[in-house]
Design a protein around this motif. Structure first.
Motif, PDB file in Angstrom:
ATOM      1  N   TRP A 303       0.854  -1.178   0.000  1.00 45.88           N
ATOM      2  CA  TRP A 303       0.000   0.000   0.000  1.00 45.88           C
ATOM      3  C   TRP A 303       0.892   1.230   0.000  1.00 45.88           C
ATOM      4  CZ3 TRP A 303      -4.978  -0.409  -1.030  1.00 45.88           C
ATOM      5  CH2 TRP A 303      -5.658  -1.600  -0.730  1.00 45.88           C
ATOM      6  N   VAL A 304       0.861   1.992  -1.087  1.00 48.16           N
ATOM      7  CA  VAL A 304       1.663   3.202  -1.221  1.00 48.16           C
ATOM      8  C   VAL A 304       0.835   4.396  -0.734  1.00 48.16           C
ATOM      9  CG1 VAL A 304       2.952   4.679  -2.801  1.00 48.16           C
ATOM     10  CG2 VAL A 304       2.888   2.210  -3.164  1.00 48.16           C
ATOM     11  N   VAL A 312      -4.263   5.793   0.453  1.00 45.84           N
ATOM     12  CA  VAL A 312      -3.414   4.651   0.112  1.00 45.84           C
ATOM     13  C   VAL A 312      -3.851   4.083  -1.229  1.00 45.84           C
ATOM     14  CG1 VAL A 312      -2.887   4.069   2.496  1.00 45.84           C
ATOM     15  CG2 VAL A 312      -4.883   3.057   1.401  1.00 45.84           C
ATOM     16  N   ALA A 313      -2.883   3.570  -1.989  1.00 46.21           N
ATOM     17  CA  ALA A 313      -3.145   2.941  -3.282  1.00 46.21           C
ATOM     18  C   ALA A 313      -2.421   1.602  -3.317  1.00 46.21           C
ATOM     19  CB  ALA A 313      -2.680   3.837  -4.423  1.00 46.21           C
ATOM     20  N   VAL A 340       2.669   1.465   3.707  1.00 46.89           N
ATOM     21  CA  VAL A 340       2.150   0.993   4.981  1.00 46.89           C
ATOM     22  C   VAL A 340       2.969  -0.213   5.414  1.00 46.89           C
ATOM     23  CG1 VAL A 340       0.137   0.055   6.169  1.00 46.89           C
ATOM     24  CG2 VAL A 340      -0.154   1.837   4.440  1.00 46.89           C
ATOM     25  N   SER A 341       3.392  -0.225   6.675  1.00 46.58           N
ATOM     26  CA  SER A 341       4.275  -1.291   7.150  1.00 46.58           C
ATOM     27  C   SER A 341       3.580  -2.299   8.050  1.00 46.58           C
ATOM     28  CB  SER A 341       5.468  -0.693   7.901  1.00 46.58           C
ATOM     29  OG  SER A 341       5.021   0.053   9.029  1.00 46.58           O
ATOM     30  N   LEU A 347      -6.855  -2.812   4.756  1.00 47.22           N
ATOM     31  CA  LEU A 347      -7.033  -1.513   4.117  1.00 47.22           C
ATOM     32  C   LEU A 347      -7.851  -1.656   2.841  1.00 47.22           C
ATOM     33  CD1 LEU A 347      -3.427  -0.032   4.505  1.00 47.22           C
ATOM     34  CD2 LEU A 347      -5.443   0.500   5.883  1.00 47.22           C
ATOM     35  N   THR A 348      -8.396  -0.550   2.386  1.00 46.67           N
ATOM     36  CA  THR A 348      -9.132  -0.503   1.132  1.00 46.67           C
ATOM     37  C   THR A 348      -8.560   0.577   0.248  1.00 46.67           C
ATOM     38  OG1 THR A 348     -10.767   1.005   2.078  1.00 46.67           O
ATOM     39  CG2 THR A 348     -11.261  -1.353   2.192  1.00 46.67           C
ATOM     40  N   GLU A 349      -8.869   0.489  -1.043  1.00 39.65           N
ATOM     41  CA  GLU A 349      -8.340   1.444  -2.012  1.00 39.65           C
ATOM     42  C   GLU A 349      -8.806   2.863  -1.680  1.00 39.65           C
ATOM     43  OE1 GLU A 349      -5.887   2.197  -5.287  1.00 39.65           O
ATOM     44  OE2 GLU A 349      -6.293   0.270  -4.301  1.00 39.65           O
ATOM     45  N   ASN A 350      -7.850   3.809  -1.715  1.00 40.08           N
ATOM     46  CA  ASN A 350      -8.094   5.239  -1.474  1.00 40.08           C
ATOM     47  C   ASN A 350      -8.518   5.546  -0.042  1.00 40.08           C
ATOM     48  OD1 ASN A 350      -7.470   5.992  -4.151  1.00 40.08           O
ATOM     49  ND2 ASN A 350      -9.541   5.421  -4.800  1.00 40.08           N
ATOM     50  N   GLN A 351      -8.302   4.626   0.876  1.00 36.88           N
ATOM     51  CA  GLN A 351      -8.623   4.891   2.282  1.00 36.88           C
ATOM     52  C   GLN A 351      -7.657   5.936   2.841  1.00 36.88           C
ATOM     53  OE1 GLN A 351      -8.845   1.401   4.673  1.00 36.88           O
ATOM     54  NE2 GLN A 351      -9.322   2.477   6.555  1.00 36.88           N
ATOM     55  N   ILE A 352      -8.191   6.849   3.668  1.00 35.16           N
ATOM     56  CA  ILE A 352      -7.377   7.896   4.265  1.00 35.16           C
ATOM     57  C   ILE A 352      -6.806   7.386   5.586  1.00 35.16           C
ATOM     58  CG2 ILE A 352      -7.323  10.275   5.079  1.00 35.16           C
ATOM     59  CD1 ILE A 352      -7.872   9.964   2.104  1.00 35.16           C
TER      60      ILE A 352
END
Length: 361
Positions: A303-304, A312-313, A340-341, A347-352
């Motif tokens: 997750w970048v 996150v993407a 993200v480590s 997580l989900t796509e584009n989550q803040i």
């Protein structure tokens, strides 16, 4: 009456404000805290010195060209040999018998040829006096020609038998050092089986093992400074000549051969050397195991994090197990990007997210 209307108006205002507050809460995305790390090489990356040994660039395997029993061995491992030196011999009893048989067959063929020539000459004389027919002369001449062909065949057989006696002796084809002996006296060896291995000394290599993560140090013609471990004052220049196509399964290193340029005589076969790359060491991006996720097909992803928005993407990457734990990222991620480590599977796509300011170790 006016008081009742005022109370009702206040109630409606409270309800309206409550609805607006709920709408604002629903419109505001939930921010989740997360651990992050900046992608980069780990601090414990191996240093830029590699220990190896000196080996010959070319090794020549020498064997017998026929089946036989070894009767003598003239060399041992480590002996210096010159071109033409005898290394090993076979029992020649059967070969000498084959030569004697070929000589006897040739003598018999020559006798038959002489007799056929005499017979043809006699038939030619008789034909001139009409004492024989032309058919008998032609038959005698054909017999003589066949006898001559047999003589040539037996001469070739004798030459072959004599040549095979030379195959019972193995000689060095070049100058060098005996690096291996694969046959002993009394042993029966097959044709083509390696009996002696000679390391040629005109070209030497320094053989080292380079971690698979140091791709830049495995490129052809990469320059190294090679130093003798026994005498650090003696050095030579080396260039990458050959790299193993696959990394070792246990150590994740690739066998790398450095061609030495005009090495000192002290660089003997088997000497221990230390190789240092002249250029700076380039390392692979490293991430901890908790930063790598796996999709349903088994592919790896990370997750970048967008530093500006905190969104996150998900990005697929090619990762390999690293020495000492974690993963080396082969492709899909650039150094300096924040990922993200921990908690990558929730997580989900584009989550803040809100992330901490960590750096790669």
């Amino acid at each position: 009456m006016k008081q009742v209307k005022a109370i009702a108006f206040l109630c409606l205002a409270v309800v309206a404000l409550s609805a607006c507050s709920e709408a604002e809460e629903q419109a505001t995305p939930q921010v989740r805290p997360a651990l992050s790390i900046i992608a980069g090489p780990r601090e414990s990356e191996p240093g830029s010195t590699f220990t190896g040994t000196v080996e010959a660039k070319l090794n020549v395997d020498i064997g017998f060209r026929l089946l036989g029993r070894v009767t003598a061995r003239m060399v041992d491992v480590g002996d210096v040999v010159r071109a033409g030196d005898v290394l090993m011999t076979l029992d020649t009893t059967s070969l000498q018998l084959a030569v004697r048989q070929a000589e006897a067959d040739l003598a018999s063929a020559k006798a038959k040829f002489d007799l056929a020539q005499v017979n043809a000459s006699r038939q030619a004389t008789l034909l001139r006096t009409q004492a024989t027919t032309r058919e008998r002369l032609e038959e005698a001449e054909q017999t003589a020609e066949a006898a001559e062909a047999t003589v040539k065949q037996k001469e070739a057989d004798l030459t072959k038998a004599r040549e095979q006696t030379t195959y019972a002796t193995v000689v060095a084809q070049t100058d060098g050092v005996v690096s291996a002996v694969s046959a002993e006296v009394g042993q029966v060896v097959a044709a083509g089986q390696s009996a002696v291995t000679i390391a040629r000394l005109e070209a030497l290599d320094a053989v080292i093992d380079v971690p698979d993560t140091l791709k830049a140090l495995q490129l052809p013609d990469t320059e190294y400074e090679v130093t003798l471990l026994s005498n650090p004052q003696i050095t030579a220049q080396g260039r990458v000549r050959e790299v193993a196509p696959e990394a070792d399964g246990a150590t994740r290193t690739r066998r790398t051969k450095l061609a030495l340029s005009t090495p000192d005589k002290a660089f003997r076969l088997g000497s221990t050397v230390v190789a240092r790359p002249i250029a700076a060491v380039a390392t692979a991006i490293w991430l901890p195991e908790t930063a790598i996720g796996a999709d349903q097909s088994g592919g790896a992803f990370v997750w970048v994090i967008d530093p500006a928005s905190g969104a996150v993407a998900r990005r697929p990457v090619e990762a390999e197990k690293a020495q000492g734990g974690g993963y080396d990222i082969v492709s899909g991620l650039q150094a300096g990007e924040r990922v993200v480590s921990a908690g990558v599977n929730s997580l989900t796509e584009n989550q803040i997210i809100s992330f901490t300011d960590e750096i790669a170790r």
